[in-house]
Design a protein around this motif. Sequence first.
Motif, PDB file in Angstrom:
ATOM      1  N   CYS A  53       0.727  -1.144  -0.075  1.00  0.00           N
ATOM      2  CA  CYS A  53      -0.156  -0.153   0.218  1.00  0.00           C
ATOM      3  C   CYS A  53       0.791   1.484  -0.190  1.00  0.00           C
ATOM      4  O   CYS A  53       1.951   1.319   0.367  1.00  0.00           O
ATOM      5  CB  CYS A  53      -0.121  -0.292   1.274  1.00  0.00           C
ATOM      6  SG  CYS A  53      -2.715  -1.254   0.566  1.00  0.00           S
ATOM      7  N   LEU A  54       0.346   2.396  -0.789  1.00  0.00           N
ATOM      8  CA  LEU A  54       1.444   3.594  -0.829  1.00  0.00           C
ATOM      9  C   LEU A  54       0.145   4.625  -0.935  1.00  0.00           C
ATOM     10  O   LEU A  54      -0.785   4.370  -0.985  1.00  0.00           O
ATOM     11  CB  LEU A  54       2.447   3.272  -2.143  1.00  0.00           C
ATOM     12  CG  LEU A  54       3.189   2.238  -1.621  1.00  0.00           C
ATOM     13  CD1 LEU A  54       3.087   2.157  -4.220  1.00  0.00           C
ATOM     14  CD2 LEU A  54       3.833   2.710  -1.683  1.00  0.00           C
ATOM     15  N   ASN A  55       0.770   5.953  -1.110  1.00  0.00           N
ATOM     16  CA  ASN A  55      -0.184   6.752  -0.858  1.00  0.00           C
ATOM     17  C   ASN A  55      -0.689   7.395  -2.358  1.00  0.00           C
ATOM     18  O   ASN A  55      -1.489   8.794  -2.204  1.00  0.00           O
ATOM     19  CB  ASN A  55       0.656   8.598  -0.003  1.00  0.00           C
ATOM     20  CG  ASN A  55       1.513   8.396  -1.270  1.00  0.00           C
ATOM     21  OD1 ASN A  55       2.182   8.333  -2.271  1.00  0.00           O
ATOM     22  ND2 ASN A  55       2.907   9.326  -0.904  1.00  0.00           N
ATOM     23  N   SER A  56      -0.671   6.677  -3.627  1.00  0.00           N
ATOM     24  CA  SER A  56      -1.182   7.134  -4.138  1.00  0.00           C
ATOM     25  C   SER A  56      -1.078   5.771  -5.650  1.00  0.00           C
ATOM     26  O   SER A  56      -0.115   5.483  -5.056  1.00  0.00           O
ATOM     27  CB  SER A  56      -1.105   8.107  -5.394  1.00  0.00           C
ATOM     28  OG  SER A  56       0.443   8.646  -5.583  1.00  0.00           O
ATOM     29  N   ALA A  57      -1.553   5.532  -6.605  1.00  0.00           N
ATOM     30  CA  ALA A  57      -1.740   4.580  -7.663  1.00  0.00           C
ATOM     31  C   ALA A  57      -0.674   4.905  -8.770  1.00  0.00           C
ATOM     32  O   ALA A  57       0.484   4.580  -8.621  1.00  0.00           O
ATOM     33  CB  ALA A  57      -2.743   5.194  -8.559  1.00  0.00           C
ATOM     34  N   ASP A 170      -2.634  -0.567 -14.463  1.00  0.00           N
ATOM     35  CA  ASP A 170      -2.937   0.005 -14.442  1.00  0.00           C
ATOM     36  C   ASP A 170      -4.281   0.451 -13.809  1.00  0.00           C
ATOM     37  O   ASP A 170      -5.612   0.712 -14.815  1.00  0.00           O
ATOM     38  CB  ASP A 170      -2.980   2.199 -15.060  1.00  0.00           C
ATOM     39  CG  ASP A 170      -3.909   3.510 -14.671  1.00  0.00           C
ATOM     40  OD1 ASP A 170      -4.657   2.956 -13.710  1.00  0.00           O
ATOM     41  OD2 ASP A 170      -3.430   3.875 -15.265  1.00  0.00           O
ATOM     42  N   ALA A 171      -4.571  -0.109 -13.011  1.00  0.00           N
ATOM     43  CA  ALA A 171      -5.908  -1.188 -12.466  1.00  0.00           C
ATOM     44  C   ALA A 171      -7.060  -0.433 -11.830  1.00  0.00           C
ATOM     45  O   ALA A 171      -7.478  -0.385 -10.770  1.00  0.00           O
ATOM     46  CB  ALA A 171      -5.758  -2.668 -12.081  1.00  0.00           C
ATOM     47  N   ALA A 172      -6.182   1.446 -11.719  1.00  0.00           N
ATOM     48  CA  ALA A 172      -6.925   2.089 -11.147  1.00  0.00           C
ATOM     49  C   ALA A 172      -8.019   2.333 -11.142  1.00  0.00           C
ATOM     50  O   ALA A 172      -9.396   3.059  -9.477  1.00  0.00           O
ATOM     51  CB  ALA A 172      -6.675   3.724 -11.345  1.00  0.00           C
ATOM     52  N   VAL A 192      -1.309  -1.803 -10.335  1.00  0.00           N
ATOM     53  CA  VAL A 192      -1.768  -0.950  -9.159  1.00  0.00           C
ATOM     54  C   VAL A 192      -3.339  -0.444  -9.022  1.00  0.00           C
ATOM     55  O   VAL A 192      -3.863   0.038 -10.361  1.00  0.00           O
ATOM     56  CB  VAL A 192      -0.859   0.246  -9.715  1.00  0.00           C
ATOM     57  CG1 VAL A 192      -1.116   0.950  -8.620  1.00  0.00           C
ATOM     58  CG2 VAL A 192       0.512   0.329 -10.053  1.00  0.00           C
ATOM     59  N   PHE A 193      -3.862  -0.357  -7.770  1.00  0.00           N
ATOM     60  CA  PHE A 193      -5.666  -0.123  -7.727  1.00  0.00           C
ATOM     61  C   PHE A 193      -5.026   1.707  -7.408  1.00  0.00           C
ATOM     62  O   PHE A 193      -3.821   2.400  -6.522  1.00  0.00           O
ATOM     63  CB  PHE A 193      -5.639  -0.498  -6.717  1.00  0.00           C
ATOM     64  CG  PHE A 193      -6.205  -1.718  -7.220  1.00  0.00           C
ATOM     65  CD1 PHE A 193      -6.599  -2.848  -8.112  1.00  0.00           C
ATOM     66  CD2 PHE A 193      -5.524  -3.597  -5.794  1.00  0.00           C
ATOM     67  CE1 PHE A 193      -6.649  -3.425  -8.623  1.00  0.00           C
ATOM     68  CE2 PHE A 193      -6.198  -4.216  -6.458  1.00  0.00           C
ATOM     69  CZ  PHE A 193      -6.737  -4.467  -7.404  1.00  0.00           C
ATOM     70  N   GLY A 207      -2.912   4.177  -3.004  1.00  0.00           N
ATOM     71  CA  GLY A 207      -3.118   3.407  -3.903  1.00  0.00           C
ATOM     72  C   GLY A 207      -2.211   1.731  -3.527  1.00  0.00           C
ATOM     73  O   GLY A 207      -1.663   2.076  -2.214  1.00  0.00           O
ATOM     74  N   ALA A 208      -2.530   0.828  -4.146  1.00  0.00           N
ATOM     75  CA  ALA A 208      -1.820  -0.177  -3.886  1.00  0.00           C
ATOM     76  C   ALA A 208      -1.333  -0.679  -4.618  1.00  0.00           C
ATOM     77  O   ALA A 208      -1.700  -1.111  -6.423  1.00  0.00           O
ATOM     78  CB  ALA A 208      -2.618  -1.369  -3.575  1.00  0.00           C
TER      79      ALA A 208
END
Length: 407
Positions: A53-57, A170-172, A192-193, A207-208
């Motif tokens: 998990c991160l702070n954004s996609a 890019d699975a945003a 990446v979500f 994001g993840a």
Amino acid sequence: MQEVIPFSPPRIDDETIKEVNKTLLSGWITTGPRTKLFEKKIAEFCNVPHVLCLNSATAGLELMLRWFGLKEGDEVILPAYTYAATANVIVHCGAKPVFVDINDDFNISFNAIRKAISNRTKVIIPVDLAGFPCDYDEINALVCSPEIKSLFIAESDNQVVLNRVLVLADAAHSIGAIYKGKKSGSLTDVSVFSFHAVKNLTTAEGGAVCLNLPAPFNNEDIYKYLCIKSLHGQSKDALAKMTLGNWKYDIIEAGYKFNMTDIQAAIGLVELGRYENDMLVRRREIFEMYTDILSKHDFAIIPPYETTDKRSSFHVFALRLKNVDENQRDSIMQGVFDRNVTVNVHFIPIPMMTFYKQMGYSISDYPNTYKNFACEISLPVYYTLTNQQVERVANSVIQSYYEVMGK
Ligand SMILES: *Cc1c(COP(=O)(O)O)cnc(C)c1O
């Protein structure tokens, strides 16, 4: 005048507030136990070995491009029809975005990818637009085919190990979407979500990265390394460093500051817990209501959201209007706004943006992207949208269409 129907308010209720409060009072508010639990739950939900998990996609996409060693002179293939984040991260790495056209399902065209691959191609970034999965079987097979593999020039350690083009989804939009019985996140090498405020599942920002790399990669080792890379290259995270007597750490590279906080993870855990059986159910109902009402009118092109192989995450209801040009679409949208209904367009194609035009890209090279953009209107879809509001949205589009286009 009737109340304004917003486009995409988040679902925040007592359960969310309770979990956030608990986190705030827990004594630990940045990356910690809740983030780690959220990662585990996403990995279970998507059936992938590891999730970061991160702070954004955007951070996730850039982290993985950097991990793969993307550099100046390299090329990355992506659809012209996407949000700027998909392209900007390529530019950050000094590489060249190679835009290609889309199919009529809004997703990257497989044939266009095949034509665009060169001996400089390092990565393909398919985008699951509106939450509808791309043709992953075809794309995954293409990068593994002997003919395409023979073009690949490995120039970093991870490129040597993979020995082919990386597929970075890019699975945003597409958490919860299904392709041939498998969940988005598990459909290719890395996905990446986004948990941005307007996405299906939100953490306000977040994001993840879903790691699903083939052997001989060890996804657990890569996960551990990416934890370090996404936090300044620091050998211990803040929580570990805080424990009694454990203050010493090292910096192994000039890493990034991409980590998720436990406050974000607290929102995400509540969201994920009620995602499949509640959020997706309601979003699907809204899609079906729009379809019922609008398909009675010849002008309406209903977006694909369910086929034998694919089920959308019902992120964006991307309505298209038959034989409507860009100016007419804009006038129809104005009529909808005049009725106090917020609609949107997903997306203005990247080659139409000033920065990318200055780089030399032209929308005239992507005729199907332009065609689909010019007649598209995205309708509101969110948990608290009532059936009555769905009818009001659909009727305002219908009325405005006939006002502008005539009967
Ligand atoms: C929202 C979005 C992103 C970026 O997500 P962030 O979490 O805001 O970085 C990337 N690609 C697409 C297609 C998006 O819609």
